[in-house]
Scaffold this active site. Structure first.
Site, mmCIF file in Angstrom:
data_model
loop_
_atom_site.group_PDB
_atom_site.id
_atom_site.type_symbol
_atom_site.label_atom_id
_atom_site.label_comp_id
_atom_site.label_asym_id
_atom_site.label_seq_id
_atom_site.Cartn_x
_atom_site.Cartn_y
_atom_site.Cartn_z
ATOM 1 N N ASP A 66 9.798 -23.065 46.036
ATOM 2 C CA ASP A 66 10.275 -23.082 47.417
ATOM 3 C C ASP A 66 9.107 -23.291 48.373
ATOM 4 O O ASP A 66 9.197 -23.024 49.551
ATOM 5 C CB ASP A 66 11.058 -21.809 47.748
ATOM 6 C CG ASP A 66 10.225 -20.574 47.564
ATOM 7 O OD1 ASP A 66 9.021 -20.724 47.249
ATOM 8 O OD2 ASP A 66 10.756 -19.465 47.721
ATOM 9 N N ASP A 380 3.107 11.733 -7.506
ATOM 10 C CA ASP A 380 1.778 12.329 -7.308
ATOM 11 C C ASP A 380 1.470 13.412 -8.355
ATOM 12 O O ASP A 380 2.355 14.184 -8.721
ATOM 13 C CB ASP A 380 1.786 12.949 -5.901
ATOM 14 C CG ASP A 380 0.403 13.312 -5.423
ATOM 15 O OD1 ASP A 380 -0.545 13.181 -6.202
ATOM 16 O OD2 ASP A 380 0.296 13.720 -4.253
ATOM 17 N N ASP A 491 1.475 4.864 -1.661
ATOM 18 C CA ASP A 491 1.648 5.876 -0.614
ATOM 19 C C ASP A 491 0.445 5.870 0.333
ATOM 20 O O ASP A 491 -0.630 5.370 0.001
ATOM 21 C CB ASP A 491 1.803 7.249 -1.307
ATOM 22 C CG ASP A 491 2.566 8.252 -0.467
ATOM 23 O OD1 ASP A 491 2.818 7.983 0.722
ATOM 24 O OD2 ASP A 491 2.904 9.324 -1.010
ATOM 25 N N ASN A 493 -0.841 8.862 3.219
ATOM 26 C CA ASN A 493 -0.349 10.108 3.787
ATOM 27 C C ASN A 493 -1.117 10.702 4.959
ATOM 28 O O ASN A 493 -1.017 11.900 5.207
ATOM 29 C CB ASN A 493 -0.246 11.165 2.677
ATOM 30 C CG ASN A 493 0.948 10.901 1.787
ATOM 31 O OD1 ASN A 493 2.054 10.725 2.273
ATOM 32 N ND2 ASN A 493 0.729 10.832 0.490
ATOM 33 N N ASP A 561 10.904 11.000 3.819
ATOM 34 C CA ASP A 561 10.863 12.119 2.869
ATOM 35 C C ASP A 561 12.081 13.011 3.040
ATOM 36 O O ASP A 561 12.319 13.904 2.225
ATOM 37 C CB ASP A 561 9.596 12.947 3.079
ATOM 38 C CG ASP A 561 8.421 12.355 2.323
ATOM 39 O OD1 ASP A 561 8.656 11.515 1.430
ATOM 40 O OD2 ASP A 561 7.278 12.722 2.633
HETATM 41 C C1 DGJ Z 1 4.544 11.516 0.405
HETATM 42 C C2 DGJ Z 1 5.694 10.695 -0.078
HETATM 43 O O1 DGJ Z 1 6.506 10.314 0.976
HETATM 44 C C3 DGJ Z 1 6.473 11.512 -1.112
HETATM 45 O O2 DGJ Z 1 7.605 10.812 -1.512
HETATM 46 C C4 DGJ Z 1 5.574 11.831 -2.252
HETATM 47 O O3 DGJ Z 1 5.221 10.663 -2.928
HETATM 48 C C5 DGJ Z 1 4.343 12.574 -1.762
HETATM 49 N N1 DGJ Z 1 3.696 11.866 -0.684
HETATM 50 C C6 DGJ Z 1 3.352 12.790 -2.874
HETATM 51 O O4 DGJ Z 1 2.203 13.357 -2.431
#
Ligand code: DGJ
Length: 742
Positions: A66, A380, A491, A493, A561
Site C-alpha cells: 500500500d 538393566d 536407554d 537415563n 515407564d
Molecule cells: C529406564 C527405562 O525406561 C526402563 O524401562 C528400564 O530400562 C530402566 N531404565 C533400567 O535402568
C-alpha cells in the site's frame, strides 16, 4: 537475480515458481504455502499458508504494497517495514524487533544480518541432511524440493532454505543451511529451522507437556501477546516439553477447526515459540535451543539446522494427525521392521529389576513361550558390578555371577525355547563407581574444578570426543556380536548438564550440546548399518527422547515407564497425536502398577498395549492360571489385529482427558475393509444407559458387520449416530469392536 527453470520445475507441479510475479507456490494434497520476492529489494516474504488455492497472486496479503512500507518508497522509515514484513526467514539486528530465526555474530561483534534473494532451484526428490535425521523420498515422483539461496553480502554468508512437498501427505518439511563464503570466521548464536509469520486467528497454542511417567499430555493455552512456547535445555527432547507446537482455532475438534502444527526432527535441546506482536502478527519459531549454543563457522564451513515439519489442517486435528503419521511412516522410519509385526516380547525390568540370573530369566522365558511370547529382552543389570543403579555403567562386560557362561549360554538356552533374545544397554553413560570412570575420569562431562551434578548417580560420556565415541561403539558392537542378539533397547537415563569438553577450546564450548546429539545420531547410524536386520528400540527413562529424530533410527520407542493402562490413555493419546501407533512401545505389566499403585483389569492392560508395539513387562512365573490363559488370547489378538493397527489410519474418537470418564480410538485399514474400535471406561458413572461413539473417516456408502454381534451397520449410521457401547461394571473396563466391510 539469477532465476533458472529446471527440468522438474516444468514436469512435477507440487512446487511452482511464477517468474513474472516472483512467487513460489507449494501445493500439498489439501494446502498451499505461498511466498515470494518483494518487488524492489529482493526480500523473501511469506504471503499465505492455508487451504489449497488456485490463485497465485496473493502478494497483497503481505501488507507491503500500500505504498507505506517498502523501503524504496519510504526510506526515512525503513523500520516500519522491518518490523512488519512477513519475512520468510527472519534475522536479527536490522529493525525487526520480533524474535528472529538467525543470529550471526560477525568478526566485529555486531549481530546484524539481512538476507536477499540470490537464486533458487526446484528438483525432484530430496537431498539428505548430512549427519542429521531427515525425511526422504521413497519412490520416483513422490517428493519435490525447492532450494532458495539468500545472501548477506556484508557477512558474505549464504543461507539456503529447502522446502520439500510430498505427494502422499499434507506435511511440508523445511531446513536451513548456512555457508560462510567469506574469509573470516563468524559465529552462529541462534538458528531456528523454521520461521513462519501468520496473522492471529484467535489462536490457542497446543503443546505436549509432561514429566517422567506422564509424557506428552495435550495442553492448550491462550496465545496472548508476547511469547508463548515451550523448550528443552536438557540436551534431550525431554519428558517435560516436546518439540511440537500447534496453533489451533478455539475449541478445535477432531473434525472441525483450523490448526497449524510444527514438529522438529531433532532429539536435543529445542525451542518452539509463537510470538504475537503489537499488530497481532504471529511469528512461529522452531529449532535448536539457543541456550548454551554458539557455533563457529569457519571460512568455507556450512552448518545444517535440523529439519522442521509443518502441517496445516482446516478440518480439525484428525487430518493433521493423518498427515504426520503418513509422513513418518512413508518418509522417515527406515527400519526393515517398519511394515513387519514386531515380536511379542517379555521384558524382565518390572518383573525382576536387578535381581535376576540365568535360571530366573530362562524360567521367565519358558513360561512366556507357553503363552506364545516370541522374544525375551534382558533389561538393566547384566554387566559389571551392576546389582543396583548406583554403579557399573560403562563396564559392558557380562556379570558371570549372574549369567554363568555369559551371554552365549543364556541366549542359547532362550533360543532353544523358541524365543529370540534382546538386550538392554545405556551406552551414553558412566557411573563414577565403574572401571571405565576410574580409568578415564575426563571422559565424562564435568567442568574442571566443579563437582558435577549427578543424576541416578551417573554422568554423561563426552561422545563428541573421538576416543570416547570409539570406546562406546566398540562396547555396543562387541556386545551385539557376542551372541545371537536380535534386538537392542538403547536407554538414556539423565539429562545433560556440566557441559564442558576437553576436546574443544574455551570459545567453542557452545557447540557441545549440538555435537553431542550429532554423535548420538552417528552411533545409531553405525548401529543400523552394521546390523541392518536388527530391531532397535530407543528409550530415555521411558519417553524422554521420543521424537522424530530418534524414529529415523528406530521404528519404535519406549513410550513411558508408566505402564498403568489408565495413565497410558493420556500418554498414548498425546503421542499418537503426531506419531504412528507402530512407534509406541507398550507393555502389559502387573497390578498394583509400579508407577501408579493402581489396579486395572488384565484384559484392559492388554487392550491398551495393543495400540502400540505390544509386549509384557513382568515375571511370567508369577502368572495366575487365569492370566496364563489370558496371555494366550492376548497374543492371538495381537497377531489378528497388528497389521491393521500398524498400517491402518488412526482416528481419535473420544478423550478421557476431555470428558473425564472414557476414552476411545479406532484404526481403519487403508482399503476400508476392517475397523478396530477400542473403548475404555476409565471412571465408572452409575446408571448410564450405554454410550454412542461416532466413528470417523468412513465412506458412508459402505456397510460393516460387527464380528461379535453380527449386526450390520451402514457406515452413515456409524458416522452420524455412532456405535452403541453398553455400560460396563467397574473402572477401567474396556472393549474391542471389530467391524468388517460387508
Ligand atoms: C529406564 C527405562 O525406561 C526402563 O524401562 C528400564 O530400562 C530402566 N531404565 C533400567 O535402568
Amino acid at each position: 537475480m539469477n532465476i533458472t527453470k529446471t527440468k522438474s520445475e516444468r514436469g512435477l507441479n507440487m512446487i511452482k515458481y511464477d517468474d513474472k510475479l516472483k512467487i513460489f507456490k507449494l501445493d500439498t494434497i489439501n494446502t498451499s504455502y505461498i511466498f515470494g520476492l518483494d518487488d524492489e529489494a529482493g526480500y523473501l516474504c511469506h504471503y499465505y499458508y492455508g487451504k489449497k488455492l488456485e490463485s497465485v497472486d496473493v502478494r497483497y496479503l503481505s501488507r507491503l504494497y500500500d505504498g507505506k512500507y517498502l523501503p524504496g518508497v519510504n526510506a526515512r522509515d525503513k523500520n516500519g517495514f522491518s518490523d512488519v514484513a512477513p519475512f520468510e526467514f527472519s534475522t536479527g539486528g536490522i529493525g525487526d524487533f520480533r524474535p528472529h530465526a538467525l543470529e550471526i555474530v560477525d568478526k566485529n561483534g555486531s549481530i546484524a544480518c539481512e538476507l536477499f534473494y540470490d537464486s533458487h532451484r526446484i528438483y525432484e526428490g530430496k537431498e539428505a541432511l548430512t549427519g542429521l535425521p531427515a525425511t526422504f523420498s521413497n519412490k520416483k515422483g513422490d517428493v519435490q524440493t525447492l532450494e532458495i539461496t539468500l545472501k548477506d553480502k556484508i557477512l558474505k554468508l549464504a543461507v539456503k532454505l529447502s522446502y520439500s512437498v510430498f505427494s502422499d501427505t499434507d506435511a511440508i518439511v523445511r531446513s536451513v543451511k548456512v555457508i560462510n563464503e567469506g574469509s573470516d570466521s563468524v559465529n552462529i548464536t541462534k538458528i531456528m529451522s523454521l520461521s513462519l509469520d501468520l496473522d492471529n486467528e484467535d489462536f490457542d497454542l497446543l503443546s505436549l507437556h509432561g514429566s517422567w511417567g506422564r509424557e506428552r499430555t495435550m495442553e492448550y493455552r491462550d496465545l496472548g501477546h508476547g511469547f508463548t512456547g515451550v523448550s528443552s535445555q536438557r540436551g534431550v527432547s525431554s519428558h517435560q516439553e516436546h518439540p511440537f507446537i500447534a496453533l489451533t482455532s478455539k475449541n478445535i475438534t477432531q473434525t472441525e477447526g483450523s490448526v497449524y502444527a510444527f514438529n522438529l526432527v531433532y532429539s536435543g535441546s529445542f525451542e518452539a515459540v509463537a510470538h504475537r506482536n503489537q499488530f497481532d502478527l504471529v511469528r512461529v519459531l522452531l529449532g535448536i535451543s539457543p541456550y548454551n549454543f554458539k557455533w563457529e563457522l569457519k571460512p568455507g564451513d556450512e552448518f545444517i539446522a535440523p529439519e522442521a515439519v509443518m502441517v496445516h489442517s482446516f478440518k480439525g486435528l484428525s487430518a493433521m494427525t493423518t498427515a504426520f503419521h503418513e509422513l513418518y511412516r512413508n518418509h522417515l522410519i527406515r527400519s526393515p521392521y517398519l511394515h513387519k509385526k514386531r515380536p511379542v516380547l517379555i521384558n524382565n525390568w518390572e518383573g525382576t529389576y536387578f535381581d535376576f540370573d540365568t535360571e530366573k530369566l530362562v524360567n521367565i522365558a519358558k513360561e512366556a513361550a507357553k503363552g506364545g511370547i516370541e522374544m525375551l529382552v534382558m533389561d538393566d543389570g547384566w554387566f559389571g558390578n551392576r546389582f543396583d543403579d548406583n554403579r557399573a555403567l560403562g563396564d559392558w562386560k557380562v556379570n558371570e555371577e549372574k549369567l554363568p557362561g555369559g551371554l552365549k549360554e543364556l541366549v542359547r538356552r532362550v533360543n532353544d525355547l523358541g524365543l529370540k533374545f534382546g538386550i538392554w544397554m545405556e551406552p551414553e553413560m558412566v557411573n563414577p563407581d565403574s572401571d571405565l570412570y576410574r580409568a578415564h575420569p575426563d571422559w565424562a562431562f564435568e567442568i574442571p574444578g566443579r563437582d558435577p551434578s549427578l543424576s541416578r548417580n551417573q554422568l554423561v560420556l563426552d561422545i563428541t570426543r573421538q576416543e570416547v565415541f570409539d570406546y562406546v561403539w566398540n562396547c555396543v558392537e562387541s556386545t551385539l556380536k557376542s551372541a545371537n542378539i536380535e534386538y537392542l533397547k538403547w536407554d538414556m537415563n539423565r539429562a545433560l548438564c556440566d557441559i564442558y569438553s576437553a576436546g574443544l577450546p574455551a570459545d567453542r564450548q557452545g557447540e557441545i550440546m549440538h555435537r553431542y546429539v550429532l554423535s548420538v545420531y552417528k552411533l545409531q547410524e553405525k548401529l543400523i548399518t552394521t546390523f541392518p536386520e536388527f530391531l532397535l528400540e530407543n528409550c530415555s527413562s521411558g519417553g524422554g527422547r521420543f521424537d522424530p529424530g530418534m524414529l529415523y533410527y528406530s521404528p519404535q520407542i519406549w513410550t513411558s515407564d508408566n505402564t498403568d493402562a489408565g495413565a497410558r490413555l493420556l500418554i498414548q493419546e498425546g503421542t499418537a497425536l503426531i506419531y504412528p501407533l507402530s512407534t509406541m512401545g507398550a507393555h502389559v505389566s502387573v497390578c498394583p502398577n509400579h508407577a501408579m499403585g493402581r489396579n486395572t483389569p488384565f484384559e484392559t492392560r492388554g487392550n491398551v498395549a495393543l495400540a502400540g508395539t505390544f509386549g509384557y513387562e513382568l515375571d511370567t512365573t508369577k502368572f495366575t492360571d487365569e492370566e496364563r490363559e489370558m496371555v494366550k488370547e492376548q497374543v492371538k489378538t495381537y497377531h489378528k489385529y497388528n497389521d491393521l493397527v500398524r498400517e491402518g489410519d488412526y482416528y481419535r474418537l473420544a478423550s478421557l482427558r476431555e470428558n473425564g470418564v472414557y476414552d476411545a480410538w479406532m484404526v481403519k485399514s487403508k482399503d476400508d475393509k476392517e475397523i478396530l474400535v477400542t473403548f475404555v471406561l476409565a471412571n465408572k458413572v452409575c446408571n448410564v444407559k450405554g454410550r454412542k461413539i461416532k466413528l470417523l473417516g468412513l465412506n458412508e456408502a459402505y456397510k460393516y458387520v460387527d464380528e461379535e454381534t453380527k449386526v450390520v451397520y451402514g457406515a452413515d449410521v456409524l458416522s452420524n449416530a455412532g456405535i452403541l457401547i453398553s455400560d460396563m461394571w467397574g473402572d477401567y473396563q474396556s472393549k474391542l469392536i471389530h467391524l468388517t466391510k460387508v
